[in-house]
Write an enzyme that holds these catalytic residues in place. Sequence first.
Site, PDB file in Angstrom:
ATOM      1  N   PHE A   1    -133.593 -52.092 -28.744  1.00  0.00           N
ATOM      2  CA  PHE A   1    -133.625 -53.193 -27.770  1.00  0.00           C
ATOM      3  C   PHE A   1    -133.778 -54.553 -28.437  1.00  0.00           C
ATOM      4  O   PHE A   1    -133.521 -55.580 -27.822  1.00  0.00           O
ATOM      5  CB  PHE A   1    -134.751 -52.971 -26.749  1.00  0.00           C
ATOM      6  CG  PHE A   1    -136.119 -53.388 -27.234  1.00  0.00           C
ATOM      7  CD1 PHE A   1    -136.943 -52.504 -27.906  1.00  0.00           C
ATOM      8  CD2 PHE A   1    -136.569 -54.681 -27.032  1.00  0.00           C
ATOM      9  CE1 PHE A   1    -138.190 -52.888 -28.363  1.00  0.00           C
ATOM     10  CE2 PHE A   1    -137.817 -55.078 -27.486  1.00  0.00           C
ATOM     11  CZ  PHE A   1    -138.626 -54.187 -28.162  1.00  0.00           C
ATOM     12  N   LYS A   2    -134.187 -54.584 -29.688  1.00  0.00           N
ATOM     13  CA  LYS A   2    -134.419 -55.868 -30.347  1.00  0.00           C
ATOM     14  C   LYS A   2    -133.141 -56.701 -30.446  1.00  0.00           C
ATOM     15  O   LYS A   2    -133.205 -57.917 -30.591  1.00  0.00           O
ATOM     16  CB  LYS A   2    -135.075 -55.649 -31.710  1.00  0.00           C
ATOM     17  CG  LYS A   2    -136.490 -55.103 -31.543  1.00  0.00           C
ATOM     18  CD  LYS A   2    -137.249 -55.002 -32.839  1.00  0.00           C
ATOM     19  CE  LYS A   2    -138.708 -54.676 -32.595  1.00  0.00           C
ATOM     20  NZ  LYS A   2    -138.949 -53.272 -32.187  1.00  0.00           N
ATOM     21  N   ASP A   3    -131.972 -56.048 -30.350  1.00  0.00           N
ATOM     22  CA  ASP A   3    -130.718 -56.805 -30.351  1.00  0.00           C
ATOM     23  C   ASP A   3    -130.644 -57.798 -29.185  1.00  0.00           C
ATOM     24  O   ASP A   3    -130.013 -58.846 -29.313  1.00  0.00           O
ATOM     25  CB  ASP A   3    -129.526 -55.849 -30.247  1.00  0.00           C
ATOM     26  CG  ASP A   3    -129.295 -55.046 -31.527  1.00  0.00           C
ATOM     27  OD1 ASP A   3    -129.572 -55.575 -32.621  1.00  0.00           O
ATOM     28  OD2 ASP A   3    -128.826 -53.898 -31.425  1.00  0.00           O
TER      29      ASP A   3
END
Length: 469
Positions: A111-113
């Site tokens: 999810f860090k994208d």
Amino acid sequence: MRYISTRGQAPALNFEDVLLAGLASDGGLYVPENLPRFTVEEIASWAGLPYHELAFRVMRPFVAGSIADADFKRILEETYGVFAHKAVAPLTQLGANEWVLELFQGPTLAFKDFALQLLGRLLDHVLTRRNERVVIMGATSGDTGSAAIEGCKACDNVDIFIMHPHNRVSEVQRRQMTTILGDNIHNIAIEGNFDDCQEMVKASFADQGFLKGTRLVAVNSINWARIMAQIVYYFHAALQLGAPHRSVAFSVPTGNFGDIFAGYLARNMGLPVNQLIVATNRNDILHRFMSGNRYDKDTLHPSLSPSMDIMVSSNFERLLFDLHGRNGLAVSALMDEFKATGKLSVEDERWTEARRLFDSLAVDDEGTCATIAEVHGETGYLLDPHTAIGVKAARECRRSLALPMVILGTAHPVKFPEAVEKAGIGAAPQLPAHLADLFQRAERCTVLPNDLKAVQAFVGQHGNRGKPL
Ligand SMILES: *Cc1c(COP(=O)(O)O)cnc(C)c1O
């Protein structure tokens, strides 16, 4: 929009300066001075919008005064155009009124994208306008490093140095960092552990003399822009499940309290969220607070969900600020106490206030693997270990079966094959198409001793597109 520090002493900044700042000068974290609040009618009118258009509406107040509407729209369309799924953040149904929000369709499969693809483009935009260059230094135990490098690889004005503990990240995670080649991309394997890497980043922020005047920018979740970007997918998921006319619950695998804090903000901005579940692994400082008002530092326990292996949760201070009526001096006193004793608790009524929204559960490795196996048996769907912790916590802590429960799917299972293997289901996750040749790609990485001077000298020699600063 103006931003203030959680410790009340640092000067207020605009969005652009907060983007380029690390911690506030008083040691606090920046938060918006006034949170925007949307009406039910406004939120209802966003149903069915493409992800980037919803993102524009949700985040516009936060960047107001720093980024022009037309520029922001273009940046968002580009950012969310790189995700592999047309829905960007698709929902998959697991059980009755139970959904996984798949936040792993971006370039690095976690999810860090969502935040770092945007952060890189925002930095590029702002730095080009200011005609400035910056250096990014970050420490990673896995996911942050690759997402930050992917997010910044195209930024002409950024040199990025990511340190990881030598031989202590998985091969997939290492290759996701070291196979992205560019003059401005520098992977450093430190002969030490993750904390050693983290300490060197902290020390470099505290004394930036070695940078000869170049500014150092933070990419961990103390950077407000990361939290801001994560608010959007709470709106996106809830709108698809009947909000704002129906309430929704979320279960969030969490370590640094960044992702779940974004859900808390979404609720305060008008989204009807009736429950937020803090799902931790054995490193359960957040669960100890939510279940018993004890935020006590423990030793680190390496787990099968390494992206949540933390001892303290940096963003928790942002929640404490609100729980104390946004009184920076009260937060400052609490954090001083925590620094001195490694322990903290709040007055009963403040804790009770937090518990009106938050529940929590800590899940050990055994429970994680059992949940991967259970869900695979029920549906054939393969969970990564972090998401599995979210599913387990959702099933244990759910307040209402009548309301949709959304579990944040924080990573693709292929990033964590060890947990999937230990679950004993015989299914091996496959790399998605855009990473199919990951094991054939060339790698670039420099091994350095666990020595601050050596690291800073390396940054000094390569911090200007591979040339000396
Ligand atoms: C970073 C990460 C988390 C924890 O997110 P926080 O914002 O620190 O709570 C959970 N799962 C995965 C896969 C991650 O990469």
